[in-house]
Structure formats: C-alpha cells, structure tokens
Design an enzyme around this catalytic site. Structure first.
Site, mmCIF file in Angstrom:
data_model
loop_
_atom_site.group_PDB
_atom_site.id
_atom_site.type_symbol
_atom_site.label_atom_id
_atom_site.label_comp_id
_atom_site.label_asym_id
_atom_site.label_seq_id
_atom_site.Cartn_x
_atom_site.Cartn_y
_atom_site.Cartn_z
ATOM 1 N N ARG A 32 -7.095 -2.292 -12.972
ATOM 2 C CA ARG A 32 -5.865 -2.698 -12.281
ATOM 3 C C ARG A 32 -5.658 -1.861 -11.018
ATOM 4 N NH1 ARG A 32 -4.086 -6.426 -15.518
ATOM 5 N NH2 ARG A 32 -4.505 -6.170 -17.743
ATOM 6 N N ASP A 33 -5.220 -2.557 -9.959
ATOM 7 C CA ASP A 33 -4.914 -1.878 -8.701
ATOM 8 C C ASP A 33 -3.724 -0.943 -8.914
ATOM 9 O OD1 ASP A 33 -5.545 -2.633 -5.452
ATOM 10 O OD2 ASP A 33 -3.700 -1.516 -5.905
ATOM 11 N N ILE A 34 -3.786 0.228 -8.316
ATOM 12 C CA ILE A 34 -2.736 1.236 -8.478
ATOM 13 C C ILE A 34 -1.449 0.822 -7.754
ATOM 14 C CG2 ILE A 34 -3.192 2.694 -6.442
ATOM 15 C CD1 ILE A 34 -3.186 5.105 -8.394
ATOM 16 N N ASN A 91 -11.742 -7.105 1.592
ATOM 17 C CA ASN A 91 -11.613 -6.561 2.941
ATOM 18 C C ASN A 91 -12.904 -5.825 3.277
ATOM 19 O OD1 ASN A 91 -8.889 -7.422 3.131
ATOM 20 N ND2 ASN A 91 -8.264 -5.666 1.899
ATOM 21 N N GLU A 99 -9.795 -0.037 3.017
ATOM 22 C CA GLU A 99 -9.364 1.361 2.898
ATOM 23 C C GLU A 99 -10.330 2.184 2.045
ATOM 24 O OE1 GLU A 99 -5.440 1.011 1.341
ATOM 25 O OE2 GLU A 99 -4.586 0.346 3.244
ATOM 26 N N VAL A 100 -10.809 1.608 0.961
ATOM 27 C CA VAL A 100 -11.715 2.347 0.075
ATOM 28 C C VAL A 100 -13.144 1.839 0.315
ATOM 29 C CG1 VAL A 100 -12.301 2.906 -2.307
ATOM 30 C CG2 VAL A 100 -9.895 2.621 -1.652
ATOM 31 N N HIS A 104 -15.185 -3.929 -3.188
ATOM 32 C CA HIS A 104 -14.290 -4.403 -4.241
ATOM 33 C C HIS A 104 -13.749 -5.765 -3.862
ATOM 34 C CE1 HIS A 104 -12.078 -1.819 -1.436
ATOM 35 N NE2 HIS A 104 -11.020 -2.592 -1.619
HETATM 36 P P1 DGP Z 1 -8.678 -2.156 0.415
HETATM 37 O O1 DGP Z 1 -7.595 -2.017 1.450
HETATM 38 O O2 DGP Z 1 -9.172 -3.558 0.318
HETATM 39 O O3 DGP Z 1 -9.767 -1.127 0.586
HETATM 40 O O4 DGP Z 1 -7.948 -1.900 -0.985
HETATM 41 C C1 DGP Z 1 -7.978 -0.686 -1.680
HETATM 42 C C2 DGP Z 1 -7.128 -0.854 -2.911
HETATM 43 O O5 DGP Z 1 -7.424 0.199 -3.793
HETATM 44 C C3 DGP Z 1 -5.620 -0.803 -2.665
HETATM 45 O O6 DGP Z 1 -5.043 -2.056 -3.044
HETATM 46 C C4 DGP Z 1 -5.115 0.317 -3.562
HETATM 47 C C5 DGP Z 1 -6.264 0.564 -4.498
HETATM 48 N N1 DGP Z 1 -6.437 1.938 -4.900
HETATM 49 C C6 DGP Z 1 -6.562 3.020 -4.084
HETATM 50 N N2 DGP Z 1 -6.743 4.138 -4.802
HETATM 51 C C7 DGP Z 1 -6.751 3.745 -6.111
HETATM 52 C C8 DGP Z 1 -6.912 4.452 -7.341
HETATM 53 O O7 DGP Z 1 -7.097 5.668 -7.378
HETATM 54 N N3 DGP Z 1 -6.857 3.712 -8.472
HETATM 55 C C9 DGP Z 1 -6.667 2.362 -8.465
HETATM 56 N N4 DGP Z 1 -6.621 1.727 -9.633
HETATM 57 N N5 DGP Z 1 -6.517 1.660 -7.325
HETATM 58 C C10 DGP Z 1 -6.562 2.355 -6.160
#
Ligand code: DGP
Length: 120
Positions: A32-34, A91, A99-100, A104
C-alpha cells in the site's frame, strides 16, 4: 538512469524498512502507498533493480515483464476493485514526475477518479 540501490523501494525489498504488503511472488512485490490518493492505492514493483519503465522495458527479461504486468491485474482482482474499474499509472523520469527511482505501477481504485492529467 543508473539504478540507486539506496532508494526507498530497494530498502523495502531488502526488508530494511517495513511495508504493508498485499502480494508477492518470485518477481514482484506489491504494497500500500504511504500517501494514498484513493481508497485503494497500491504500488506494484519488480524485485529486479530497474529504475523506471524505460529501464525495465529495455533490460528486463520476457519472464520479468510478463510477471510484472500479470501481477498488476492479480492485485486489482485480489483487492476487489476490478469489477468497478481502476487506473494504473507509472510515472517515468523527470517529466513523468517520478519521485522514487525504482519502477512502480500505481493501482488506484475504490472511487470514481478525475481527469487523467490535471491542467498544469
Ligand atoms: P512516484 O511519484 O510515482 O515516484 O510515486 C512514489 C510513491 O511512493 C508516492 O505515491 C508515495 C510512495 N512512497 C514513498 N515513500 C514510501 C514508503 O516509504 N512506503 C510506501 N508504502 N510508499 C511510499
């Protein structure tokens, strides 16, 4: 983009930081997204070290690519959002707003979503 082994999803894959896991197999992890943007917001990631969709589609094996996309559908069905519909987003890179830097796919569902791309 060169893969950064210290990105947050690499740490999740290594078990260095926790995640709310919903699905896992040999090639894929989903959690799940945080910061959820919809009632259901799940991230599906390959276990291989791929920085984004461009890197993955250039270097990943047919088996990894098939497993990754198959997992997206499996997760949506498992989470009960497939019948009503959902959105998948990946993205990619700077202009894509990534961002990451570990590939994903976002799965978003559980409510009617707005326009695909907001006006800048
Ligand atoms: P993007 O902008 O597409 O790279 O989305 C990165 C997503 O990752 C964003 O929706 C928040 C999520 N995210 C960032 N850090 C963490 C984390 O530590 N745990 C989880 N579950 N999600 C995270």
């Amino acid at each position: 983009m060169a893969y950064d082994p210290d990105n947050i999803f690499a740490k999740i894959l290594r078990g260095d930081i926790p995640c709310d896991k919903v699905y896992e197999n040999d090639h894929v992890l989903a959690f799940r997204d945080i910061n959820p943007q919809a009632p259901t917001h799940i991230l599906v990631i390959p276990k291989g070290a791929y920085s984004d969709a461009d890197d993955f589609t250039a270097r990943a094996s047919q088996e990894e690519i098939a497993a990754f996309f198959k997992a997206v559908g499996d997760v949506a069905r498992q989470e009960g959002i497939a019948d009503q519909g959902y959105r998948i987003i990946s993205n990619c890179g700077h202009n894509g707003g990534q961002e990451v830097p570990h590939l994903h796919i976002h799965i978003l569902g559980g409510r009617r979503l707005g326009r695909m791309v907001a006006a800048a």
